[in-house]
Write an enzyme that holds these catalytic residues in place. Structure first.
Site, PDB file in Angstrom:
ATOM      1  N   ALA A  82       0.831  -1.208   0.000  1.00  0.00           N
ATOM      2  CA  ALA A  82       0.000   0.000   0.000  1.00  0.00           C
ATOM      3  C   ALA A  82       0.865   1.257   0.000  1.00  0.00           C
ATOM      4  O   ALA A  82       0.580   2.220  -0.706  1.00  0.00           O
ATOM      5  CB  ALA A  82      -0.942  -0.013   1.201  1.00  0.00           C
ATOM      6  N   GLU A  83       1.917   1.272   0.810  1.00  0.00           N
ATOM      7  CA  GLU A  83       2.876   2.373   0.796  1.00  0.00           C
ATOM      8  C   GLU A  83       4.265   1.863   1.154  1.00  0.00           C
ATOM      9  O   GLU A  83       4.415   0.823   1.804  1.00  0.00           O
ATOM     10  CB  GLU A  83       2.506   3.487   1.793  1.00  0.00           C
ATOM     11  CG  GLU A  83       1.343   4.359   1.390  1.00  0.00           C
ATOM     12  CD  GLU A  83       0.046   3.902   2.014  1.00  0.00           C
ATOM     13  OE1 GLU A  83      -1.000   4.533   1.744  1.00  0.00           O
ATOM     14  OE2 GLU A  83       0.061   2.907   2.761  1.00  0.00           O
ATOM     15  N   SER A  84       5.260   2.645   0.740  1.00  0.00           N
ATOM     16  CA  SER A  84       6.643   2.434   1.140  1.00  0.00           C
ATOM     17  C   SER A  84       7.213   3.769   1.585  1.00  0.00           C
ATOM     18  O   SER A  84       6.815   4.828   1.080  1.00  0.00           O
ATOM     19  CB  SER A  84       7.475   1.857  -0.009  1.00  0.00           C
ATOM     20  OG  SER A  84       7.027   0.557  -0.352  1.00  0.00           O
ATOM     21  N   HIS A 130       1.221   3.799   8.677  1.00  0.00           N
ATOM     22  CA  HIS A 130       1.816   2.485   8.927  1.00  0.00           C
ATOM     23  C   HIS A 130       3.264   2.415   8.453  1.00  0.00           C
ATOM     24  O   HIS A 130       4.104   1.757   9.090  1.00  0.00           O
ATOM     25  CB  HIS A 130       0.958   1.371   8.293  1.00  0.00           C
ATOM     26  CG  HIS A 130       1.236   1.079   6.870  1.00  0.00           C
ATOM     27  ND1 HIS A 130       0.626   1.743   5.831  1.00  0.00           N
ATOM     28  CD2 HIS A 130       2.062   0.163   6.287  1.00  0.00           C
ATOM     29  CE1 HIS A 130       1.060   1.246   4.682  1.00  0.00           C
ATOM     30  NE2 HIS A 130       1.929   0.283   4.927  1.00  0.00           N
ATOM     31  N   PHE A 173      -8.640   2.025  -1.071  1.00  0.00           N
ATOM     32  CA  PHE A 173      -7.511   2.904  -1.394  1.00  0.00           C
ATOM     33  C   PHE A 173      -7.267   2.993  -2.903  1.00  0.00           C
ATOM     34  O   PHE A 173      -6.163   2.741  -3.390  1.00  0.00           O
ATOM     35  CB  PHE A 173      -6.256   2.393  -0.671  1.00  0.00           C
ATOM     36  CG  PHE A 173      -5.054   3.298  -0.741  1.00  0.00           C
ATOM     37  CD1 PHE A 173      -5.160   4.666  -0.985  1.00  0.00           C
ATOM     38  CD2 PHE A 173      -3.788   2.761  -0.553  1.00  0.00           C
ATOM     39  CE1 PHE A 173      -4.041   5.474  -1.046  1.00  0.00           C
ATOM     40  CE2 PHE A 173      -2.665   3.561  -0.615  1.00  0.00           C
ATOM     41  CZ  PHE A 173      -2.782   4.927  -0.860  1.00  0.00           C
TER      42      PHE A 173
END
Length: 278
Positions: free
Chosen positions: A43-45, A72, A209
């Site tokens: 989802a994200e880095s 997160h 998302f």
């Protein structure tokens, strides 16, 4: 350069929300960061640069776009740094402003906490509200009559959509393309927080998302913080208070997010993180 993989808001590698973490991103361009995030598919880095004893800069990329803030991935970054250098408190320079990130041990486990920027809560345009419910495939009778649909910001703008029961939350099946178009038009770059109140301070949540190219986020720290800001603005709790948000069960990655809600100012989001690849 080492690309680390952590699961945040969990104590097990197959739970929580996976995040890529790069602790030495000084020589990476935005294009390279975006390519790494897309390759990971999380989802994200998070990409950390300009590190000093008291702080660092951090940027966040979803598979399809850079986003201003990610809870997160910040928690994962805090735990990753603490494992290597010991618990500490840092000030992170982010696209939304400075954030305080601290780490410590709780019952022999590293836990990270971040303090958000100043939040705000606002009404949603009625026509946009109608479109949002349409794309979420929710009816008026699916909503919680005591908690209105509103916009809340604690680093990202999140529509807060309270539903009446667990069954409605579990059955959520939204229009990905339609919701993505609406969110792009409204400038909502993060998730929609669909929530159900289990008790005054305990919620369960699901977070579509589409802006990031992800069907559903397993754990969304910024949305949990925005929920806390929403509850405080509506006087649904008496600060200082702590809320707990359970998320990710429907996608097989259960997570637990804790949000401390003070009487004013930024909210504190806390959780653990573990290495995915050992």
């Amino acid at each position: 350069m080492e690309i680390l993989r952590y699961a945040a808001f969990t104590d097990r590698p197959d739970g929580g929300n996976p995040a890529g973490v790069v602790l030495d991103a000084d020589d990476l361009t935005a294009t390279q960061m975006q390519a790494i995030a897309a390759d990971l598919g999380y989802a994200e880095s998070a990409f950390v640069s300009a590190r000093s004893p008291g702080g660092a800069a951090i940027r966040y990329f979803a598979p399809e776009a850079e986003i201003p803030f990610c809870g997160h991935a910040t928690i994962a970054t805090g735990v990753a740094l603490a494992e290597r250098e010991g618990p500490a408190t840092l000030v992170l320079a982010t696209p939304v402003g400075p954030l305080e990130l601290s780490t410590g041990r709780v019952a022999d486990r590293l836990v990270a906490s971040l303090v958000t920027v100043e939040p705000w809560v606002d009404a949603i345009d009625p026509a946009v509200r109608t479109q949002l419910l349409h794309h979420l495939r929710l009816r008026e009778e699916d909503l919680d009559g005591d908690l209105p649909l509103m916009l809340s910001f604690a680093g990202n703008i999140h529509p807060i959509v309270p539903v009446r029961d667990t069954a409605t939350l579990t059955a959520l099946d939204y229009d990905f393309d339609g919701l993505r178009e609406l969110m792009a038009a409204e400038g909502w770059g993060a998730t929609v927080a669909v929530v159900h109140r289990l008790s005054p301070r305990v919620f369960e949540a699901r977070n579509p998302f589409p802006p990031g190219g992800v069907r559903e986020d397993p754990a969304t720290g910024s949305a949990a913080a925005s929920l806390g800001a929403y509850l405080r603005a509506r006087a649904e709790l008496a600060p200082p208070a702590t809320i707990t948000v359970y998320q990710g069960a429907q996608v097989g990655r259960p997570s637990v997010i804790t949000v401390d809600v003070p009487p004013s100012g930024g909210l504190t989001v806390s959780g653990g993180a573990v290495r995915i690849d050992g």
